[in-house]
Design a protein around this motif. Structure first.
Motif, short mmCIF file in Angstrom:
data_model
loop_
_atom_site.label_atom_id
_atom_site.label_comp_id
_atom_site.label_asym_id
_atom_site.label_seq_id
_atom_site.Cartn_x
_atom_site.Cartn_y
_atom_site.Cartn_z
N VAL A 168 13.20 -39.47 49.67
CA VAL A 168 14.11 -40.82 49.20
C VAL A 168 15.30 -40.70 49.75
O VAL A 168 15.76 -39.53 50.08
CB VAL A 168 14.22 -40.61 47.79
CG1 VAL A 168 12.79 -41.00 47.24
CG2 VAL A 168 14.78 -39.27 47.26
N SER A 169 16.06 -41.92 49.91
CA SER A 169 17.36 -41.64 50.26
C SER A 169 18.50 -40.95 49.88
O SER A 169 19.25 -40.34 50.63
CB SER A 169 17.64 -43.14 50.44
OG SER A 169 18.08 -43.87 49.17
N GLN A 170 18.51 -40.79 48.29
CA GLN A 170 19.49 -39.88 47.90
C GLN A 170 19.35 -38.54 48.20
O GLN A 170 20.31 -37.86 48.58
CB GLN A 170 18.79 -40.11 46.22
CG GLN A 170 19.48 -41.46 45.48
CD GLN A 170 18.03 -42.07 45.61
OE1 GLN A 170 17.15 -41.85 46.41
NE2 GLN A 170 18.02 -43.19 44.72
N ALA A 171 18.28 -37.97 48.54
CA ALA A 171 17.91 -36.44 48.93
C ALA A 171 18.36 -36.67 50.32
O ALA A 171 18.89 -35.49 50.95
CB ALA A 171 16.69 -36.07 48.59
N GLN A 172 17.91 -37.57 51.10
CA GLN A 172 18.22 -37.44 52.71
C GLN A 172 19.67 -37.36 53.03
O GLN A 172 20.33 -36.91 53.88
CB GLN A 172 17.58 -38.60 53.19
CG GLN A 172 15.98 -38.50 53.35
CD GLN A 172 15.30 -39.87 54.06
OE1 GLN A 172 15.91 -40.80 54.56
NE2 GLN A 172 14.04 -39.88 53.96
N SER A 173 20.50 -38.19 52.09
CA SER A 173 21.89 -38.23 52.33
C SER A 173 22.47 -36.97 51.95
O SER A 173 23.82 -37.11 52.45
CB SER A 173 22.53 -39.42 51.37
OG SER A 173 22.54 -39.08 50.11
N THR A 174 22.05 -35.96 51.71
CA THR A 174 22.72 -34.48 51.52
C THR A 174 21.98 -33.47 52.06
O THR A 174 22.15 -32.30 52.23
CB THR A 174 22.43 -34.03 50.06
OG1 THR A 174 21.48 -34.06 49.47
CG2 THR A 174 23.38 -35.06 49.23
N PHE A 175 20.89 -33.92 53.05
CA PHE A 175 19.93 -32.85 54.03
C PHE A 175 20.90 -32.86 55.22
O PHE A 175 20.63 -33.75 56.00
CB PHE A 175 18.49 -33.47 53.94
CG PHE A 175 17.65 -32.72 54.63
CD1 PHE A 175 17.07 -31.81 53.87
CD2 PHE A 175 17.38 -32.67 55.93
CE1 PHE A 175 16.13 -30.93 54.24
CE2 PHE A 175 16.58 -31.70 56.31
CZ PHE A 175 15.92 -30.69 55.59
N ALA A 209 22.75 -42.18 47.40
CA ALA A 209 22.80 -43.20 48.61
C ALA A 209 21.61 -44.17 48.18
O ALA A 209 20.49 -43.69 47.45
CB ALA A 209 22.43 -42.58 49.87
N TYR A 210 21.89 -45.59 48.29
CA TYR A 210 20.63 -46.46 48.02
C TYR A 210 20.06 -46.89 49.29
O TYR A 210 19.14 -47.80 49.31
CB TYR A 210 21.57 -47.69 47.20
CG TYR A 210 22.46 -48.41 48.17
CD1 TYR A 210 22.34 -49.34 48.91
CD2 TYR A 210 23.66 -48.10 47.69
CE1 TYR A 210 23.43 -49.98 49.44
CE2 TYR A 210 24.92 -48.82 48.36
CZ TYR A 210 24.58 -49.67 49.23
OH TYR A 210 25.65 -50.26 49.64
#
Length: 277
Positions: A208-215, A238-239
């Motif tokens: 999901v985008s929320q986790a990708q935005s901190t990876f 993140a959305y």
């Protein structure tokens, strides 16, 4: 008086043979005429016998007339049936033509409505993202304004190595449909596309985008490199996400109206970015 005295006779004188023959001839002629008349009488009576037989001829003629009348009636019925069928076919053709015209009109109206809805949805999405960016910029003391400055510089160098593979995969999906939850191969959502792009180089991103935005490592929008992950919203919440491909361009599965597109950062500026490679 002498016994031999002449005594007058009262008998008529004997007619001569010629007169007798004449009379016989006349009588014979009369009798012949009578005989001929008698013979002619029955011969002329034969038409009477034929007239008696006329009912038989009349009966046959009646049957023929009846058959002819029946045939005429059948022809009339056939013509009437054909006329009814022709009228029905013409009526059906008119109805079909009218229905087709109505369907075309309805399809055009739906197409216009769909285009208007698409335009409206796209405008609403832009407005929503602008509002989020404004809120985030205000909460961070205006640091976001420098990132959105038109004077910001972006790396336009060609991607190499793993980054080039990620960029190539993302660009190859342009034109695919957007489907919520889509993970390919012909339809995507935003995070599904980014995850699939990095999977080509052996990097297993979160779904999901929320986790990708901190990876990975957070990087400035002023120092982007091809293969960086762009995100909209705040890090961790993140959305939306996309892949930066260099030259101020990104590829992302935007929405159901636009599908997967390549756009300039000025089209819809991201909030931040992370570098995985």
């Amino acid at each position: 008086m002498s016994l031999t005295a002449h005594i007058p006779s009262h008998r008529k004188p004997r007619q001569s043979a010629s007169k007798t023959a004449l009379r016989a001839g006349v009588a014979g002629g009369v009798l012949s005429t009578i005989a001929v008349a008698g013979a002619a009488g029955p011969a002329q009576a034969e038409p009477v016998t034929q007239t008696i037989e006329m009912p038989t001829i009349t009966s046959g003629l009646s049957t023929a007339v009846a058959a002819s009348a029946q045939a005429t009636q059948q022809v009339a019925l056939d013509l009437e049936t054909q006329a009814n069928e022709d009228a029905a076919a013409e009526s059906a053709a008119k109805k079909a033509k009218k229905a087709k015209a109505e369907a075309v009109r309805k399809a055009e109206a739906e197409k216009k409505a769909e285009a208007a809805a698409k335009k409206k949805a796209e405008a609403a999405e832009r407005a929503s993202r602008t509002s989020v960016r404004t809120t985030l910029s205000a909460s961070s003391g205006g640091s976001g304004s420098s990132a959105s400055s038109s004077s910001a510089s972006y790396s336009s160098s060609n991607a190499t190595g793993s980054a080039a593979a990620v960029v190539a995969f993302a660009k190859a999906q342009v034109g695919d449909a957007y489907v919520p939850g889509g993970t390919g191969p012909n339809s995507w959502d935003c995070s599904g596309l980014v995850q699939a792009a990095f999977r080509t180089v052996g990097v297993d991103l979160p779904r999901v985008s929320q986790a990708q935005s901190t990876f990975g490592t957070q990087v400035s929008l002023n120092n982007l490199q091809p293969g960086d992950i762009l995100y909209w919203g705040s890090a961790g919440s993140a959305y939306h996400v996309a892949v930066y491909i260099g030259g101020g361009q990104f590829v992302g599965a935007q929405n159901s109206n636009t599908g997967t597109v390549q756009r300039s950062l000025d089209y819809d500026r991201p909030t931040g970015a992370v570098r995985v490679l």
